[in-house]
Design an enzyme around this catalytic site. Structure first.
Site, mmCIF file in Angstrom:
data_model
loop_
_atom_site.group_PDB
_atom_site.id
_atom_site.type_symbol
_atom_site.label_atom_id
_atom_site.label_comp_id
_atom_site.label_asym_id
_atom_site.label_seq_id
_atom_site.Cartn_x
_atom_site.Cartn_y
_atom_site.Cartn_z
ATOM 1 N N HIS A 72 0.835 -1.197 0.000
ATOM 2 C CA HIS A 72 0.000 0.000 0.000
ATOM 3 C C HIS A 72 0.868 1.244 0.000
ATOM 4 O O HIS A 72 1.758 1.388 0.840
ATOM 5 C CB HIS A 72 -0.923 0.014 1.228
ATOM 6 C CG HIS A 72 -2.123 -0.874 1.075
ATOM 7 N ND1 HIS A 72 -3.301 -0.671 1.765
ATOM 8 C CD2 HIS A 72 -2.337 -1.967 0.299
ATOM 9 C CE1 HIS A 72 -4.181 -1.591 1.428
ATOM 10 N NE2 HIS A 72 -3.613 -2.394 0.545
ATOM 11 N N TYR A 201 -9.620 5.589 7.151
ATOM 12 C CA TYR A 201 -9.848 5.955 8.545
ATOM 13 C C TYR A 201 -10.902 7.054 8.566
ATOM 14 O O TYR A 201 -10.736 8.076 7.888
ATOM 15 C CB TYR A 201 -8.564 6.483 9.194
ATOM 16 C CG TYR A 201 -7.475 5.443 9.391
ATOM 17 C CD1 TYR A 201 -7.333 4.794 10.616
ATOM 18 C CD2 TYR A 201 -6.578 5.134 8.369
ATOM 19 C CE1 TYR A 201 -6.324 3.862 10.813
ATOM 20 C CE2 TYR A 201 -5.573 4.192 8.560
ATOM 21 C CZ TYR A 201 -5.459 3.564 9.791
ATOM 22 O OH TYR A 201 -4.465 2.635 9.978
ATOM 23 N N PRO A 293 -4.986 0.290 18.542
ATOM 24 C CA PRO A 293 -4.763 -0.176 17.167
ATOM 25 C C PRO A 293 -4.758 0.938 16.119
ATOM 26 O O PRO A 293 -4.358 0.691 14.985
ATOM 27 C CB PRO A 293 -5.916 -1.149 16.942
ATOM 28 C CG PRO A 293 -6.971 -0.737 17.903
ATOM 29 C CD PRO A 293 -6.256 -0.214 19.101
ATOM 30 N N LYS A 297 0.400 -0.028 15.120
ATOM 31 C CA LYS A 297 1.756 -0.106 15.653
ATOM 32 C C LYS A 297 2.030 -1.302 16.551
ATOM 33 O O LYS A 297 3.180 -1.568 16.884
ATOM 34 C CB LYS A 297 2.072 1.182 16.438
ATOM 35 C CG LYS A 297 2.199 2.406 15.557
ATOM 36 C CD LYS A 297 3.345 2.265 14.596
ATOM 37 C CE LYS A 297 3.258 3.278 13.466
ATOM 38 N NZ LYS A 297 3.807 2.781 12.217
ATOM 39 N N TYR A 385 3.754 6.619 10.181
ATOM 40 C CA TYR A 385 2.895 5.517 9.761
ATOM 41 C C TYR A 385 3.714 4.397 9.098
ATOM 42 O O TYR A 385 3.475 3.215 9.361
ATOM 43 C CB TYR A 385 1.815 6.024 8.801
ATOM 44 C CG TYR A 385 0.677 5.051 8.593
ATOM 45 C CD1 TYR A 385 -0.432 5.046 9.424
ATOM 46 C CD2 TYR A 385 0.696 4.125 7.541
ATOM 47 C CE1 TYR A 385 -1.482 4.160 9.252
ATOM 48 C CE2 TYR A 385 -0.345 3.235 7.353
ATOM 49 C CZ TYR A 385 -1.437 3.254 8.198
ATOM 50 O OH TYR A 385 -2.461 2.364 8.013
#
Length: 390
Positions: A72, A201, A293, A297, A385
């Protein structure tokens, strides 16, 4: 029995450490409370940092991941239905993440350990760690009604938040820091095509939502819920209806719905225990820290612990140097606290907090608007990220 390193916990952390040490001619025994089938039945995270991908390659367990995993290059953040793409590859100068289920990685690790005749003892109970401050620690446990003892050089505690390893560190030595969030995630797994090729998200007045996936035919979805809620309170139809209210309209319109094959609620907490070492005991993964979550991580942080700990043990056995073992806790905790900050920030950015004032709500909304308008802010998000360097 006698071995060089006893690893308490047969999840991905313990198996990865055992595999890396075995490849460097260091003997290990892994002890696991549950059966192998139970461990492989756990539904967990699926977004892997590049550091974990490289560690899997180093451990010779990456072949299937590289074939079946999905790279991704970014993800979307939705605020009240307005979507903005975070292009990780562009913002970081080429870094990406890999979507590959933790269950699948654990399966690959089990297969590798079995092929190398790695010693994994399942269904053990009453594990006790002894003489940790001496040069001759040992561990006892029970299996099938019999008590066993293993003498060793070192013990790695990879047995999770509820395991015995952290409790073996006296409370006079152990310091714990915790933030419990006033909500959980209700998640379902469904054999349906993901609604998007990248994660979404969603920040919404009704609460957070996440659209994720495990593979092109297996989707993972979450919605924020109350801590006192129960999966039994949610039919599949009710879940899909609520998810559609929280995600962008164009995604809700094309959402493929189907029966859930797993449904559960996960509470959210931030937790760190210091130090990660006590004599000959070293904590790694959830035994030493928990992150919410949001930001994916948990497994990745465990992997960086295993990176530092495996390097330290290899340096000791190959070179006789204990320098990296002595600094393991300090080294790992620096990265842990940075990931803790990022996960806390992502959680506060995207969730609906029941005690927020109007001021807090305006600040949250402005924070997201600033993120959407500032490339510098997006670069900081992307850098964290994809994973900070080891």
């Amino acid at each position: 029995m006698k071995t060089q390193v006893v690893i308490v916990g047969g999840g991905p952390s313990g198996l990865l450490l055992s595999q890396l040490l075995h490849l460097n001619n260091i003997d290990t025994i892994v002890l696991e409370r549950q059966t192998e089938d139970y461990v492989l039945g756990r539904i967990r995270a699926g977004v892997l940092e590049q550091g974990l991908v490289e560690l899997a390659k180093k451990a010779n367990v990456s072949d299937r991941m590289m074939r079946e995993g999905q790279i991704h290059e970014g993800f979307d953040i939705s605020q009240q239905g307005t979507k903005h793409n975070i292009n990780l590859k562009k913002l970081t100068g080429g870094s990406t993440v890999m979507v590959y289920g933790q269950t699948e990685l654990t399966r690959d690790l089990y297969q590798a350990r079995h092929q190398m005749n790695g010693q994994i003892i399942h269904e053990v109970s009453d594990v006790e760690l002894n003489d940790l401050k001496t040069n001759s620690p040992f561990l006892t446990y029970r299996k099938d009604g019999q008590e066993y003892r293993i003498d060793c050089d070192y013990i790695a505690g990879c047995d999770g938040f509820h395991g015995v390893s952290r409790q073996a560190i006296p409370t006079t030595v152990r310091r714990e820091y915790e933030r419990v969030y006033p909500f959980g995630w209700l998640g379902i797994l469904s054999e349906t095509a993901p609604v998007s090729h990248e994660l979404i998200y969603c920040q919404h007045d009704r609460g957070f939502a996440l659209c994720s996936m495990r593979n092109p035919k297996l989707s993972r979805y979450y919605i924020q819920c109350s801590l006192d809620d129960s999966p039994e309170n949610w039919s599949d139809e009710a879940f899909w209806d609520e998810l559609k209210r929280r995600i962008p309209e164009e995604d809700a319109a094309k959402l493929e719905m189907g029966p859930s094959i797993e449904k559960s609620i996960a509470p959210l907490r931030s937790f760190v225990s210091e130090p990660l070492t006590y004599g000959r005991l070293f904590l790694a993964g959830d035994a030493g820290h928990i992150v919410p979550p949001t930001g994916a991580k948990g497994l990745n942080l465990a992997a960086s612990d295993i990176h530092y700990l495996s390097e330290a043990l290899i340096a000791f056995y190959e070179q006789g140097s204990s320098e990296k073992l002595d600094s393991y806790s300090q080294t790992a905790l620096k990265r842990i606290w940075k990931a803790m900050r990022f996960s806390w920030w992502m959680t506060t950015l995207l969730h609906k907090f029941p005690d927020y004032s109007e001021f807090d709500t305006h600040i949250q909304r402005t924070e997201i608007e600033y993120l959407f308008s500032s490339e510098a802010a997006q670069k900081s998000l992307a850098e964290n990220y994809v994973g900070l360097p080891y």
